[in-house]
Design a protein around this motif. Structure first.
Motif, mmCIF file in Angstrom:
data_model
loop_
_atom_site.group_PDB
_atom_site.id
_atom_site.type_symbol
_atom_site.label_atom_id
_atom_site.label_comp_id
_atom_site.label_asym_id
_atom_site.label_seq_id
_atom_site.Cartn_x
_atom_site.Cartn_y
_atom_site.Cartn_z
ATOM 1 N N THR A 155 19.069 74.482 11.947
ATOM 2 C CA THR A 155 20.432 73.981 12.152
ATOM 3 C C THR A 155 20.417 72.548 12.647
ATOM 4 O O THR A 155 21.280 71.740 12.278
ATOM 5 C CB THR A 155 21.196 74.883 13.147
ATOM 6 N N HIS A 156 19.437 72.207 13.471
ATOM 7 C CA HIS A 156 19.328 70.824 13.932
ATOM 8 C C HIS A 156 19.041 69.882 12.765
ATOM 9 O O HIS A 156 19.603 68.784 12.687
ATOM 10 C CB HIS A 156 18.234 70.703 14.999
ATOM 11 N N LEU A 157 18.181 70.313 11.848
ATOM 12 C CA LEU A 157 17.891 69.492 10.671
ATOM 13 C C LEU A 157 19.129 69.341 9.786
ATOM 14 O O LEU A 157 19.436 68.245 9.301
ATOM 15 C CB LEU A 157 16.757 70.110 9.854
ATOM 16 N N LEU A 158 19.846 70.440 9.577
ATOM 17 C CA LEU A 158 21.060 70.390 8.762
ATOM 18 C C LEU A 158 22.095 69.479 9.427
ATOM 19 O O LEU A 158 22.809 68.731 8.733
ATOM 20 C CB LEU A 158 21.625 71.801 8.583
ATOM 21 N N THR A 159 22.173 69.530 10.735
ATOM 22 C CA THR A 159 23.083 68.656 11.475
ATOM 23 C C THR A 159 22.775 67.191 11.194
ATOM 24 O O THR A 159 23.684 66.374 10.996
ATOM 25 C CB THR A 159 22.971 68.931 12.990
ATOM 26 N N MET A 160 21.488 66.851 11.161
ATOM 27 C CA MET A 160 21.090 65.475 10.892
ATOM 28 C C MET A 160 21.536 65.034 9.498
ATOM 29 O O MET A 160 22.020 63.909 9.312
ATOM 30 C CB MET A 160 19.571 65.345 11.058
ATOM 31 N N MET A 161 21.398 65.916 8.515
ATOM 32 C CA MET A 161 21.833 65.591 7.152
ATOM 33 C C MET A 161 23.345 65.431 7.090
ATOM 34 O O MET A 161 23.862 64.521 6.425
ATOM 35 C CB MET A 161 21.359 66.684 6.193
ATOM 36 N N TYR A 162 24.071 66.298 7.784
ATOM 37 C CA TYR A 162 25.533 66.193 7.826
ATOM 38 C C TYR A 162 25.959 64.848 8.417
ATOM 39 O O TYR A 162 26.866 64.178 7.907
ATOM 40 C CB TYR A 162 26.122 67.329 8.661
ATOM 41 N N ILE A 163 25.319 64.461 9.520
ATOM 42 C CA ILE A 163 25.654 63.183 10.155
ATOM 43 C C ILE A 163 25.411 62.040 9.176
ATOM 44 O O ILE A 163 26.232 61.120 9.042
ATOM 45 C CB ILE A 163 24.821 62.977 11.438
ATOM 46 N N GLY A 164 24.264 62.082 8.489
ATOM 47 C CA GLY A 164 23.944 61.031 7.538
ATOM 48 C C GLY A 164 24.979 60.907 6.434
ATOM 49 O O GLY A 164 25.411 59.794 6.087
ATOM 50 N N GLU A 165 25.402 62.040 5.880
ATOM 51 C CA GLU A 165 26.401 62.015 4.814
ATOM 52 C C GLU A 165 27.732 61.473 5.314
ATOM 53 O O GLU A 165 28.388 60.666 4.634
ATOM 54 C CB GLU A 165 26.597 63.419 4.247
ATOM 55 N N MET A 166 28.148 61.911 6.495
ATOM 56 C CA MET A 166 29.435 61.459 7.026
ATOM 57 C C MET A 166 29.401 59.965 7.339
ATOM 58 O O MET A 166 30.389 59.247 7.116
ATOM 59 C CB MET A 166 29.807 62.279 8.268
ATOM 60 N N LEU A 191 18.838 59.744 9.573
ATOM 61 C CA LEU A 191 18.238 60.134 8.290
ATOM 62 C C LEU A 191 16.763 59.755 8.206
ATOM 63 O O LEU A 191 15.986 60.442 7.535
ATOM 64 C CB LEU A 191 19.011 59.512 7.130
ATOM 65 N N ASN A 192 16.365 58.680 8.853
ATOM 66 C CA ASN A 192 14.933 58.351 8.894
ATOM 67 C C ASN A 192 14.153 59.456 9.602
ATOM 68 O O ASN A 192 13.063 59.845 9.158
ATOM 69 C CB ASN A 192 14.708 57.004 9.586
ATOM 70 N N LYS A 193 14.705 59.990 10.685
ATOM 71 C CA LYS A 193 14.064 61.112 11.384
ATOM 72 C C LYS A 193 14.014 62.345 10.485
ATOM 73 O O LYS A 193 13.021 63.068 10.452
ATOM 74 C CB LYS A 193 14.823 61.445 12.674
ATOM 75 N N TYR A 194 15.109 62.566 9.773
ATOM 76 C CA TYR A 194 15.192 63.716 8.871
ATOM 77 C C TYR A 194 14.116 63.632 7.796
ATOM 78 O O TYR A 194 13.392 64.605 7.533
ATOM 79 C CB TYR A 194 16.587 63.762 8.251
ATOM 80 N N VAL A 195 13.992 62.480 7.145
ATOM 81 C CA VAL A 195 13.013 62.308 6.078
ATOM 82 C C VAL A 195 11.589 62.458 6.613
ATOM 83 O O VAL A 195 10.743 63.123 5.993
ATOM 84 C CB VAL A 195 13.186 60.934 5.395
ATOM 85 N N GLU A 246 15.911 63.834 -1.343
ATOM 86 C CA GLU A 246 16.406 62.884 -2.342
ATOM 87 C C GLU A 246 17.750 62.286 -1.940
ATOM 88 O O GLU A 246 17.951 61.068 -2.011
ATOM 89 C CB GLU A 246 16.527 63.566 -3.706
ATOM 90 N N ASN A 247 18.686 63.138 -1.534
ATOM 91 C CA ASN A 247 20.004 62.644 -1.141
ATOM 92 C C ASN A 247 19.904 61.747 0.083
ATOM 93 O O ASN A 247 20.573 60.705 0.165
ATOM 94 C CB ASN A 247 20.944 63.821 -0.859
ATOM 95 N N ALA A 248 19.072 62.148 1.047
ATOM 96 C CA ALA A 248 18.897 61.343 2.254
ATOM 97 C C ALA A 248 18.370 59.953 1.914
ATOM 98 O O ALA A 248 18.832 58.938 2.456
ATOM 99 C CB ALA A 248 17.948 62.047 3.222
ATOM 100 N N LYS A 249 17.419 59.884 0.990
ATOM 101 C CA LYS A 249 16.840 58.591 0.599
ATOM 102 C C LYS A 249 17.856 57.734 -0.146
ATOM 103 O O LYS A 249 17.889 56.499 0.027
ATOM 104 C CB LYS A 249 15.594 58.816 -0.254
#
Length: 277
Positions: free
Chosen positions: A205-216, A248-252, A267-270
């Motif tokens: 969930t923490h990882l998904l949270t990071m992706m959500y933040i990046g998209e927003m 997103l850098n942390k996520y990747v 891919e989306n994060a990059k």
């Protein structure tokens, strides 16, 4: 002071019975929903507690149970909004109502246990969940609005405010648990685990949270660039470009490092990072 405490206790009792009535009404729509069933069981226990004079349970346990009721009932209500693709006519009101319900446990702790930290009363997992649910609700709402180009043209400020509020909640979720300091006597033989904890990554969930933040943050930057905001208005906003890049850098790094091959896609994060950086 004693009168204030008693009044707040009565307010909590009233809210428990209000949620019981709501739960019963929602169960009439879908009797076999697991979340409503769970909320109903807890509500029966809470009502019994008050009928017995309210002396057999600690305040912390009482508030934790009440929080779980809120999480279960609002989850059912959120799913209805998602299934209906957030109708334009009623969604703003319903979302504010859900956010208010999910904020109530923190408010109650402040009133009924003012000398204690919220996380000490509710526990880390429930507090994280309260922030996650508010942030994820706004993420899903903004994701739907993002498809409505004409609506955004006419309501850009509302869209950006929803993004900002959602990002704030998700960032608070990531900050609930203090990152483990590896020089504080903590011994971890698994270096991958040590790396996750030091970055504040404790679950999927923490990882998904990071992706959500990046998209927003990406959506915010996209529409801020075409916005005619004043300088004062922009100063009130989060630094979306910086926040999205850092998160997103942390996520990747996590997904392509220790979690490589575990099903996490970058891919989306990059793609987003190529715009933000």
């Amino acid at each position: 002071m004693a009168d204030d405490y008693r009044r707040q206790g009565l307010d909590l009792e009233r809210r428990i019975f209000e949620f019981d009535a709501k739960c019963s009404a929602l169960k009439a729509e879908k009797q076999d929903d697991d979340y409503l069933q769970n909320a109903s069981v807890i509500l029966d226990k809470l009502k019994s507690y008050y009928r017995q004079g309210g002396e057999s349970s600690s305040l912390s346990k009482l508030l934790q149970d009440y929080t779980q009721v809120i999480l279960d009932i609002t989850f059912y209500e959120e799913n209805k909004l998602v299934d209906q693709e957030f109708p334009e006519d009623c969604s703003p009101f319903k979302i504010q109502q859900l956010l208010q319900d999910l904020t109530e446990p923190e408010v109650l702790v402040g009133r009924l246990a003012p000398s204690q930290e919220v996380q000490a009363v509710l526990g880390l997992e429930l507090l994280e969940c309260l922030y996650w649910r508010r942030g994820a609700l706004l993420y899903m709402y903004c994701h739907t609005l993002h498809q409505r180009k004409q609506w955004i043209k006419e309501n850009k400020e509302t869209f950006l405010k929803c993004i900002q509020e959602g990002v704030r909640y998700l960032m608070r979720m990531l900050q609930v648990r203090n990152s483990v300091k590896l020089n504080d006597g903590v011994v971890l033989h698994d270096t991958a685990t040590a790396g996750f904890l030091s970055e504040g990554i404790f679950s999927d969930t923490h990882l998904l949270t990071m992706m959500y933040i990046g998209e927003m943050c990406f959506w915010a930057v996209k529409y801020e660039d075409y916005s005619g905001d004043t300088v004062d208005c922009k100063e009130d906003r989060l630094q979306f470009r910086d926040i999205g890049t850092q998160i997103l850098n942390k996520y990747v790094l996590a997904c392509e490092g220790p979690l490589q091959g575990q099903g996490w896609n970058t891919e989306n994060a990059k793609e987003i990072l190529s715009v933000l950086q």
